[in-house]
Design a protein around this motif. Structure first.
Motif, short mmCIF file in Angstrom:
data_model
loop_
_atom_site.label_atom_id
_atom_site.label_comp_id
_atom_site.label_asym_id
_atom_site.label_seq_id
_atom_site.Cartn_x
_atom_site.Cartn_y
_atom_site.Cartn_z
N ASP A 171 35.00 41.24 28.09
CA ASP A 171 35.45 41.29 29.37
C ASP A 171 34.11 41.01 30.76
O ASP A 171 33.73 42.11 30.21
CB ASP A 171 35.52 43.02 29.91
CG ASP A 171 36.42 42.77 31.47
OD1 ASP A 171 36.18 41.96 31.50
OD2 ASP A 171 37.81 42.89 31.02
N THR A 173 32.72 40.60 34.33
CA THR A 173 32.79 40.49 35.61
C THR A 173 31.41 40.40 36.36
O THR A 173 30.63 40.88 35.98
CB THR A 173 33.07 41.56 36.35
OG1 THR A 173 34.66 42.62 35.38
CG2 THR A 173 34.11 42.11 37.21
N ASP A 182 36.63 38.63 37.85
CA ASP A 182 37.17 39.05 36.73
C ASP A 182 37.51 38.42 35.99
O ASP A 182 38.40 37.78 35.86
CB ASP A 182 38.12 40.25 37.48
CG ASP A 182 37.37 41.49 35.82
OD1 ASP A 182 37.05 41.72 35.04
OD2 ASP A 182 38.87 42.81 36.47
N ASN A 184 38.64 38.62 30.74
CA ASN A 184 38.20 38.63 29.81
C ASN A 184 38.96 37.43 28.53
O ASN A 184 40.20 36.83 28.79
CB ASN A 184 38.31 39.96 29.14
CG ASN A 184 40.08 40.36 29.57
OD1 ASN A 184 40.53 40.22 28.95
ND2 ASN A 184 40.55 42.01 30.05
N GLU A 278 45.98 40.89 33.10
CA GLU A 278 44.95 41.44 32.27
C GLU A 278 45.85 42.15 31.17
O GLU A 278 45.27 43.35 31.00
CB GLU A 278 43.20 41.61 32.32
CG GLU A 278 43.67 43.07 33.77
CD GLU A 278 42.50 43.80 34.10
OE1 GLU A 278 41.78 44.15 33.08
OE2 GLU A 278 42.21 44.09 34.90
N GLU A 309 42.20 38.44 30.63
CA GLU A 309 42.57 38.43 32.44
C GLU A 309 41.67 37.56 32.52
O GLU A 309 40.94 36.60 32.31
CB GLU A 309 41.24 39.62 32.27
CG GLU A 309 41.44 39.82 33.81
CD GLU A 309 40.07 41.28 33.63
OE1 GLU A 309 39.70 41.72 33.38
OE2 GLU A 309 40.85 41.85 34.48
CO CO Z 1 38.23 42.56 33.46
#
Ligand code: CO
Ligand code: MF3
Ligand code: CO
Length: 326
Positions: A171, A173, A182, A184, A278, A309
């Motif tokens: 993940d 960001t 952001d 993932n 996400e 995500e």
């Molecule tokens: Co994230």
């Protein structure tokens, strides 16, 4: 892959994997699934905390979000609907997040530690002039979240080497041009069993279906309806404790995006809104448990979980995925 030794273990006896847990609290359900499908059982042992390396420094010339020093984010009442200038900055931050993700994921292989993946993510983010948003966010100690097997989300990178047969979510960001982007994705490490591969693919599809449910005039609950229906179709469960979120000047605005159908999520989509989708999807129970490190979220039954995500933008006609490369 282990093909022999499906010896009977009593429900209350120690699991064959050496975890020290009772069999019924460890591999029993997964073994039953594998036996039913005539597949070899998984050998992975429960994830345990490894050693976390010291916080990596960020050079002083990198612009930082408000929490970088204190660990405490300031007010989060920023507007979810953005003007053209803010959208342009969101595009840059989100594109960089996708690029850092691709560069970090290219190093995934059995033997690499999640701490080494964190170092790669950290360096690539800084090299692009951005701040790795997880670092010191509410005290999170690393620049990347790494969630392996039964870890649902917010896994802390540590000294554990990835093993053949694991699944791992990265993940990423980044904070660039005053905006957070952001994203993932879950990756297979080496040779992964069929049930895990299916979990990963269904979760990817669920995320895409959630994104496709976004259009002006529609409501936030349309996303969860689409995701939950797809998970149910494949006998998988949607995590309820963690949601998508509005994003922009702050990592998490007040806007919440449930990934299950919540009839109360009646906020309407408006062109210019940016938020994340996400979904976290589990093989077994939807219930989660938090480790006493205050971060690591694991499945209630020890079975696996996957996640994808994207940060998205509501457009005049539908939706644009911002966390893409190129
Ligand atoms: Co994230
Ligand atoms: N990136 C996560 C999300 O999708 C949040 C991570 S918070 C951290 O919302 F502190 F763990 F980094
Ligand atoms: Co997010």
């Amino acid at each position: 892959m282990e093909t022999t030794g499906r010896t009977k273990v009593g429900a209350n006896e120690p699991c064959w994997c050496g975890s020290g847990k009772k069999y019924k609290r460890c591999h029993r359900d997964q073994d039953a699934d594998a036996a039913r499908e005539g597949l070899p059982r998984r050998r992975s042992t429960p994830i345990v905390a490894g050693t976390v390396s010291p916080m990596r420094p960020v050079p002083p010339h990198i612009p930082r979000p408000d929490y970088a020093e204190t660990g405490r984010p300031g007010p989060n009442n920023f507007p979810d609907v953005k003007d053209a200038e803010r959208i342009a900055r969101m595009r840059r931050a989100c594109r960089l997040a996708a690029e850092v993700m691709a560069k970090t994921a290219a190093f995934i292989r059995p033997g690499i530690t999640t701490d080494e993946l964190d170092a790669i993510c950290h360096e690539e983010t800084i090299r692009a002039g951005a701040y790795p948003s997880p670092l010191n966010y509410r005290g999170f100690p690393k620049s990347l979240c790494t969630s392996v097997n039964e870890v649902i989300c917010h896994g802390i990178p540590d000294s554990r080497p990835l093993e053949d047969g694991d699944i791992v979510d990265l993940d990423v960001t980044v904070y660039l041009d005053g905006m957070h982007g952001d994203t993932n994705a879950t990756y297979c490490v080496g040779e992964v069993d069929a049930a895990s591969r299916r979990l990963v693919e269904v979760t990817r599809q669920a995320c895409d279906l959630g994104i496709a449910a976004v259009k002006p005039g529609g409501m936030v609950r349309d996303i969860g309806r689409a995701i939950e229906a797809h998970a149910k179709l494949h006998n998988l469960a949607v995590v309820r404790s963690y949601c998508g979120h509005g994003i922009g000047e702050v990592f998490h605005t007040r806007m919440q995006i449930p990934h299950y159908f919540d009839p109360r999520a009646t906020v309407q989509f408006v062109p210019g809104m940016t938020f994340t989708i996400e979904p976290m999807i589990n093989e077994g129970t939807w219930k989660d448990r938090l480790w006493n490190d205050g971060w690591t979220v694991v499945t209630g039954d020890g079975r696996r979980s996957a996640q994808f995500e994207h940060t998205v933008l509501v457009t005049e006609t539908g939706v644009e995925v911002l966390t893409v490369t190129g």
